[in-house]
Scaffold this motif. Structure first.
Motif, mmCIF file in Angstrom:
data_model
loop_
_atom_site.group_PDB
_atom_site.id
_atom_site.type_symbol
_atom_site.label_atom_id
_atom_site.label_comp_id
_atom_site.label_asym_id
_atom_site.label_seq_id
_atom_site.Cartn_x
_atom_site.Cartn_y
_atom_site.Cartn_z
ATOM 1 N N SER A 76 43.191 44.150 41.242
ATOM 2 C CA SER A 76 44.093 45.226 42.074
ATOM 3 C C SER A 76 44.384 44.903 43.575
ATOM 4 O O SER A 76 45.083 45.563 44.105
ATOM 5 C CB SER A 76 44.114 46.474 41.428
ATOM 6 O OG SER A 76 42.689 47.032 41.895
ATOM 7 N N THR A 77 43.221 44.352 44.256
ATOM 8 C CA THR A 77 43.210 44.187 45.413
ATOM 9 C C THR A 77 43.129 42.791 46.088
ATOM 10 O O THR A 77 42.357 42.032 45.280
ATOM 11 C CB THR A 77 42.004 45.269 46.293
ATOM 12 O OG1 THR A 77 40.905 44.423 45.979
ATOM 13 C CG2 THR A 77 42.140 46.567 45.924
ATOM 14 N N GLU A 78 43.837 42.515 47.041
ATOM 15 C CA GLU A 78 43.771 40.991 47.745
ATOM 16 C C GLU A 78 42.238 40.496 47.951
ATOM 17 O O GLU A 78 42.085 39.568 47.710
ATOM 18 C CB GLU A 78 44.357 40.986 48.767
ATOM 19 C CG GLU A 78 44.692 39.720 49.455
ATOM 20 C CD GLU A 78 45.507 39.540 50.754
ATOM 21 O OE1 GLU A 78 45.519 38.567 51.436
ATOM 22 O OE2 GLU A 78 45.897 40.707 51.315
ATOM 23 N N LYS A 79 41.646 41.532 48.474
ATOM 24 C CA LYS A 79 40.147 41.405 48.913
ATOM 25 C C LYS A 79 39.476 40.936 47.396
ATOM 26 O O LYS A 79 38.571 39.770 47.437
ATOM 27 C CB LYS A 79 39.449 42.621 49.572
ATOM 28 C CG LYS A 79 40.004 42.978 50.714
ATOM 29 C CD LYS A 79 39.453 43.997 51.308
ATOM 30 C CE LYS A 79 39.830 44.438 52.598
ATOM 31 N NZ LYS A 79 39.499 45.549 53.176
ATOM 32 N N ARG A 80 39.353 41.618 46.476
ATOM 33 C CA ARG A 80 38.865 41.214 45.050
ATOM 34 C C ARG A 80 39.352 39.902 44.644
ATOM 35 O O ARG A 80 38.614 39.320 44.177
ATOM 36 C CB ARG A 80 38.939 42.304 44.198
ATOM 37 C CG ARG A 80 38.373 43.455 44.535
ATOM 38 C CD ARG A 80 38.612 44.509 43.498
ATOM 39 N NE ARG A 80 38.190 46.104 43.773
ATOM 40 C CZ ARG A 80 38.543 47.072 42.964
ATOM 41 N NH1 ARG A 80 39.353 46.893 41.851
ATOM 42 N NH2 ARG A 80 38.407 48.083 43.420
ATOM 43 N N VAL A 81 40.515 39.670 44.621
ATOM 44 C CA VAL A 81 41.122 38.564 44.115
ATOM 45 C C VAL A 81 40.638 37.076 45.160
ATOM 46 O O VAL A 81 40.163 36.184 44.557
ATOM 47 C CB VAL A 81 42.579 38.532 44.199
ATOM 48 C CG1 VAL A 81 43.242 37.148 43.870
ATOM 49 C CG2 VAL A 81 43.195 39.427 43.288
ATOM 50 N N LYS A 82 40.419 37.580 46.378
ATOM 51 C CA LYS A 82 39.938 36.377 47.335
ATOM 52 C C LYS A 82 38.458 35.974 46.986
ATOM 53 O O LYS A 82 38.222 34.891 47.000
ATOM 54 C CB LYS A 82 39.911 36.743 48.680
ATOM 55 C CG LYS A 82 41.491 36.613 49.292
ATOM 56 C CD LYS A 82 41.433 37.099 50.851
ATOM 57 C CE LYS A 82 42.533 37.009 51.564
ATOM 58 N NZ LYS A 82 42.586 37.044 53.078
ATOM 59 N N ILE A 83 37.666 37.094 46.789
ATOM 60 C CA ILE A 83 36.408 36.909 46.352
ATOM 61 C C ILE A 83 36.060 36.248 45.046
ATOM 62 O O ILE A 83 35.512 35.164 45.113
ATOM 63 C CB ILE A 83 35.664 38.315 46.313
ATOM 64 C CG1 ILE A 83 35.626 38.762 47.842
ATOM 65 C CG2 ILE A 83 34.398 38.271 45.560
ATOM 66 C CD1 ILE A 83 35.109 40.316 47.952
ATOM 67 N N LEU A 84 36.959 36.568 44.107
ATOM 68 C CA LEU A 84 36.644 36.024 42.633
ATOM 69 C C LEU A 84 37.279 34.548 42.879
ATOM 70 O O LEU A 84 36.643 33.700 42.355
ATOM 71 C CB LEU A 84 37.705 36.618 41.605
ATOM 72 C CG LEU A 84 37.042 38.107 41.116
ATOM 73 C CD1 LEU A 84 38.088 38.718 40.432
ATOM 74 C CD2 LEU A 84 35.991 37.668 40.255
ATOM 75 N N GLY A 137 30.969 43.423 50.289
ATOM 76 C CA GLY A 137 30.137 44.415 49.967
ATOM 77 C C GLY A 137 30.872 45.429 49.070
ATOM 78 O O GLY A 137 30.389 45.851 47.848
ATOM 79 N N ILE A 138 31.892 46.087 49.584
ATOM 80 C CA ILE A 138 32.604 47.200 49.001
ATOM 81 C C ILE A 138 33.420 46.717 47.710
ATOM 82 O O ILE A 138 33.253 47.256 46.620
ATOM 83 C CB ILE A 138 33.615 47.907 49.980
ATOM 84 C CG1 ILE A 138 32.988 48.580 51.230
ATOM 85 C CG2 ILE A 138 34.672 48.777 49.574
ATOM 86 C CD1 ILE A 138 33.643 48.846 52.365
ATOM 87 N N SER A 139 33.938 45.267 48.076
ATOM 88 C CA SER A 139 34.651 44.673 46.837
ATOM 89 C C SER A 139 33.628 44.364 45.702
ATOM 90 O O SER A 139 34.044 44.644 44.713
ATOM 91 C CB SER A 139 35.743 43.868 47.322
ATOM 92 O OG SER A 139 36.479 44.368 48.267
ATOM 93 N N ALA A 140 32.587 43.716 46.166
ATOM 94 C CA ALA A 140 31.844 43.123 45.168
ATOM 95 C C ALA A 140 31.008 44.217 44.399
ATOM 96 O O ALA A 140 30.666 44.040 43.167
ATOM 97 C CB ALA A 140 30.809 42.281 45.889
ATOM 98 N N GLU A 141 30.826 45.488 44.845
ATOM 99 C CA GLU A 141 30.314 46.609 43.959
ATOM 100 C C GLU A 141 31.495 46.896 42.825
ATOM 101 O O GLU A 141 30.814 46.862 41.855
ATOM 102 C CB GLU A 141 30.094 47.589 44.933
ATOM 103 C CG GLU A 141 29.577 48.850 44.373
ATOM 104 C CD GLU A 141 29.480 50.087 45.249
ATOM 105 O OE1 GLU A 141 28.775 50.975 44.587
ATOM 106 O OE2 GLU A 141 29.883 50.116 46.297
ATOM 107 N N ALA A 142 32.597 46.965 43.257
ATOM 108 C CA ALA A 142 33.492 47.269 41.989
ATOM 109 C C ALA A 142 33.351 46.044 40.948
ATOM 110 O O ALA A 142 33.576 46.373 40.024
ATOM 111 C CB ALA A 142 34.954 47.367 42.702
#
Length: 102
Positions: free
Chosen positions: A14-22, A50-55
């Motif tokens: 749901s967030t761009e940061k999480r998609v970039k990380i994945l 760190g914040i996005s990776a936690e989720a």
């Protein structure tokens, strides 16, 4: 898989940061990436990662390991494969595919 589970796991995207990380972790393959390498590749700060990776970790979409005093993040390829395969099997090809068929 129950609809509630699909929603929970797809919510990770749901967030761009999480998609970039994945995406970066999928591109890295089974070797994974250190936090510093992931930061360089995604252009995100280590704090944002760190914040996005936690989720993502709580949803089991990524794993973390310590190697030589560095945290290395890995994509959970098995869970992602199952998630998208089951979504396709249970929910169908999606609107874009249906529009192509018409």
């Amino acid at each position: 898989m129950e609809p509630k589970e699909f929603a929970k796991l797809f919510g990770a995207f749901s967030t761009e940061k999480r998609v970039k990380i994945l995406k970066a972790l999928i591109d890295a393959g089974p070797a994974g990436l250190s936090l510093l390498a992931l930061s360089r590749k995604t252009e995100l700060s280590v704090i944002d990662i760190g914040i996005s990776a936690e989720a993502l970790l709580l949803l089991n979409l990524i794993d973390i390991s310590i190697k030589s005093n560095n945290k290395v993040l890995f994509a959970n390829f098995a869970l992602m494969h199952d998630l998208f395969r089951q979504a396709h099997d249970e929910l169908g090809a999606g609107r874009a595919r249906l529009a192509e068929q018409d």
